[in-house]
Write an enzyme that holds these catalytic residues in place. Structure first.
Site, mmCIF file in Angstrom:
data_model
loop_
_atom_site.group_PDB
_atom_site.id
_atom_site.type_symbol
_atom_site.label_atom_id
_atom_site.label_comp_id
_atom_site.label_asym_id
_atom_site.label_seq_id
_atom_site.Cartn_x
_atom_site.Cartn_y
_atom_site.Cartn_z
ATOM 1 N N HIS A 87 0.822 -1.214 0.000
ATOM 2 C CA HIS A 87 0.000 0.000 0.000
ATOM 3 C C HIS A 87 0.858 1.267 0.000
ATOM 4 C CE1 HIS A 87 0.215 -0.187 4.551
ATOM 5 N NE2 HIS A 87 0.217 1.125 4.412
ATOM 6 N N ASP A 228 1.223 -7.710 2.092
ATOM 7 C CA ASP A 228 1.346 -6.260 1.897
ATOM 8 C C ASP A 228 2.813 -5.848 1.752
ATOM 9 O OD1 ASP A 228 0.897 -3.569 1.768
ATOM 10 O OD2 ASP A 228 -0.291 -3.439 3.593
ATOM 11 N N SER A 654 4.001 2.329 8.407
ATOM 12 C CA SER A 654 3.734 1.357 7.348
ATOM 13 C C SER A 654 5.013 1.081 6.570
ATOM 14 C CB SER A 654 2.665 1.886 6.397
ATOM 15 O OG SER A 654 1.418 1.946 7.021
#
Length: 719
Positions: A87, A228, A654
């Protein structure tokens, strides 16, 4: 009796703080001063402070950096290979995608370095140096060169950072950018010298059916089965220095890269995360938390929900629009769901009650210290919030609708109008060229005029429901008077006939630009009204927030003194931090217990070919059914996907590396759990979990699905 009561209150505070051993986004430069390194070693760390951060040498810090503008990435090979989240790389993957080359759907695997894709605009940032400038800032305040309020401001800190850079030995070196920031609400200040590389190329990305498996349904949820990750590479000039893209650039020979552990993990194992957490608000009062819920989260939930509903419908109907709006949808949805979860968790976890107890303890501490500033600071903050709360509700609604959701509308014509009025031919020529660039920027490859029209038709009336007439931008009076309140009619006329609406309108205007046509343009009237409303609200809030910032400086200084000898960490502000904890399961409610890891079995359990979020690629399904996992499987033959740890993270983390006690890479952080979405405000040690991608699943996908053995061969693998 009073002394005993105060002693007990202080003791309770100390016990509570000590019990939350995993809480904290610790500053690397303060590990020894605050003894946070000692706490890490008690938890299981086998490295010394200088192994993590060494101001005079190479350390783990040098393998971690900022990926793009809002994520973390880590170096996993001696030749500049970056691991981050899917992402985080999503905008870049979309940038390279088209209906003909749909890397979002199909994935991308560079078979060799000449196939790695240059990605204009993408940067990777290392932290070259960190220096404490607190005494310097305080000296300027004492000398009345600046006020205390000015010490927090961007203009002052930018000027100071540039001045220090000019005096530094780093002056003139490629890629160096200085940044000065306040910490602990302005009780301390640091300058960061960043080294920014601007030739970053896309190397590998799994298909979205892996990288976004579970989609928005599983976002912020556990159990999770999302692969991810994405992989990029830094390129540099012949001397290893930052440079813009050039075919002659070569992979960066990095001074530090992370070793990768295939040894596995078990519950209770030490885990630490180094990265760049974006923003937390751990020192808010009760009134400020209520303001966050009612003035920020509530309007964001309502407005983004309406926009996402429109986008979902049009994206499902067209592959072209799906690709165009994929990143916009994901970005909007992420903090739409976060806001929903945060409000729920604040209530479920009784965060208001916890903060009320903290205020009670602080009041007792302030009285004991006989500190009048501490005694009155909470009530002063509350009085300010009574004024800012309604303004922030208006400001959030305005920004979410007219600056975030609706894309059409450009104010560039006003500068051309000034040139036309002045009859300055040379300036008119310059402004027309700028206008052409502005048109291209609006009508870019990721914009669809008809989609934006649908969004506008949903949000113009919604905003009117949320905001009283006297508080709306002036364009609403035009709609009432000229269009009798018919939003659709107004929007259609603006989207059909405005100068910037389409190429034909634009070309006709450019051939013969006039002030009259500009003044009649609805999009210009709309833009001016929204900017006028923005400036008015921003000005009011700016004045109130100056005083509020000073009150926070006092309150946070007092809270930190109250906790001593337990150290405190500052709120996150997208600077490099370290958090430590353990691999750990959790039980969110009665009768429910979640294991600390998931396996590929769960991917097949969730599979739904009719739902894009839960489609399993045929090749992956075949590998799972055949248990073709190679050396990456668990001892029992299963393939791990994700795992939980107690690390304290937030947005910006992230892509951060999850490291074991030896500093070896065991995973990549990518999310938090639903039950603790109030964590940015209050850390709950029993519920807060970080959701991480197991590095073994990354290598399995690279190896077995992407046929990227050449990338794995670059890495340092610890069996």
């Amino acid at each position: 009796m009073n002394r005993l009561r105060l002693y007990l209150l202080g003791l309770i505070t100390l016990i509570v703080c000590s019990a939350r051993a995993d809480e904290g986004m610790w500053l690397l430069q303060l590990m020894q001063e605050q003894h946070s390194i000692d706490m890490m070693k008690k938890q299981g760390l086998k490295l010394d402070a200088k192994d993590l951060y060494n101001p005079n040498g190479v350390s783990l810090k040098d393998a971690v950096g900022i990926f793009g503008g809002g994520c973390t990435g880590e170096i996993i090979s001696p030749e500049g290979l970056i691991l981050t989240n899917h992402h985080c790389g999503y905008a870049s993957i979309q940038q390279h995608s088209s209906v003909e080359h749909d890397y979002l759907t199909d994935g991308f695997w560079a078979a060799s370095r000449d196939k790695e894709l240059a990605t204009p605009g993408l940067k990777f940032t290392f932290i070259e140096r960190i220096e404490d400038i607190t005494d310097l800032v305080n000296a300027k305040i004492a000398a009345k060169e600046i006020t205390e309020s000015e010490s927090f401001t961007g203009p002052f800190l930018e000027k100071l950072a540039m001045s220090l850079y000019q005096q530094s030995d780093l002056k003139g070196k490629k890629g160096i950018v200085p940044q000065a920031l306040p910490f602990y609400a302005g009780n301390r200040f640091y300058i960061f010298y960043k080294k920014i590389y601007s030739d970053v190329r896309m190397v590998a990305a799994p298909p979205s059916s892996i990288g976004k498996f579970g989609g928005e349904t599983d976002n912020w949820m556990w159990p999770r089965h999302t692969g991810d990750f994405s992989i990029f590479r830094i390129y540099a000039d012949a001397n290893g220095e930052p440079a813009e893209y050039a075919a002659t650039n070569t992979p960066l020979k990095t001074q530090k890269h992370l070793s990768i552990s295939l040894k596995g993990l078990k519950e209770g194992d030490y885990a630490m995360i180094m990265g760049f957490p974006g923003s937390t608000s751990r020192y808010l009062t009760v009134s400020e938390i209520k303001e966050r819920m009612e003035s920020t989260n509530d309007p964001r939930i309502r407005i983004r929900g309406a926009r996402l509903s429109v986008l979902k419908e049009v994206m499902n109907a067209s592959d072209k629009i799906r690709i165009q709006y994929a990143n916009k949808y994901a970005g909007s949805s992420n903090y739409w769901k976060n806001s929903i979860g945060m409000n729920k968790a604040i209530i479920d976890n009784d965060v208001l009650g916890t903060k009320a107890e903290q205020e009670t303890l602080f009041a007792a501490f302030a009285q004991k210290q006989n500190n009048s500033d501490y005694v009155k600071v909470v009530s002063q903050i509350d009085n300010h919030i009574a004024q800012t709360s309604p303004l922030n509700y208006q400001f959030t609604s305005l920004r979410e609708v007219f600056f975030a959701a609706i894309e059409f509308g450009n104010n560039q014509l006003t500068t051309l109008r000034e040139a036309l009025v002045a009859k300055n031919d040379s300036l008119i020529k310059v402004r027309l060229q700028e206008l052409k660039e502005a048109y291209a920027e609006v009508h870019n490859k990721d914009y669809d005029h008809e989609v934006d029209r649908k969004v506008a038709k949903a949000l113009f009336p919604l905003y009117a429901e949320m905001i009283p007439a006297e508080q709306r931008p002036s364009i609403y009076r035009v709609i009432e008077q000229k269009y009798k309140g018919d939003y659709n009619k107004f929007i259609d006329e603006m989207y059909d006939h405005s100068i910037m609406a389409n190429q034909t309108n634009f070309d006709n205007f450019v051939k013969k630009p006039t002030v009259k046509v500009i003044d009649q343009d609805l999009a210009i009237q709309y833009c001016q009204s929204k900017y006028d409303a923005y400036r008015q609200l921003a000005s009011q809030l700016q004045e109130l927030n100056k005083d509020l910032a000073l009150l926070h400086k006092t309150y946070i200084r007092g809270l930190n003194e109250m906790k001593l000898p337990v150290p405190s960490y500052p709120d996150a502000n997208f600077t490099i931090r370290l958090t430590y904890g353990n691999v750990k399961a959790y039980s969110p409610k009665d009768g429910v217990h979640y294991n600390y890891y998931t396996t590929t079995n769960g991917i097949l359990e969730k599979e739904n070919p009719e739902d894009r979020e839960f489609v399993v690629p045929a090749k992956l399904k075949e590998l799972i059914e055949n248990k073709d996992y190679g050396r990456y499987a668990l001892p029992n033959g299963e393939m791990p996907v994700c795992f939980l740890s107690t690390n304290d993270i937030t947005g910006g983390n992230s892509g951060s590396p999850v490291l074991n006690e030896n500093g070896e890479l065991i995973g990549c952080a990518f999310d938090g759990n639903w039950e603790s979405l109030s964590g940015d405000i209050n850390f709950d040690n029993s519920l807060q979990r970080c959701i991480n991608l197991d590095i073994r699943y990354v290598l399995f996908i690279l190896d077995k699905l992407g046929n990227c053995g050449h990338l794995i061969n670059e890495m340092t693998i610890v069996e």
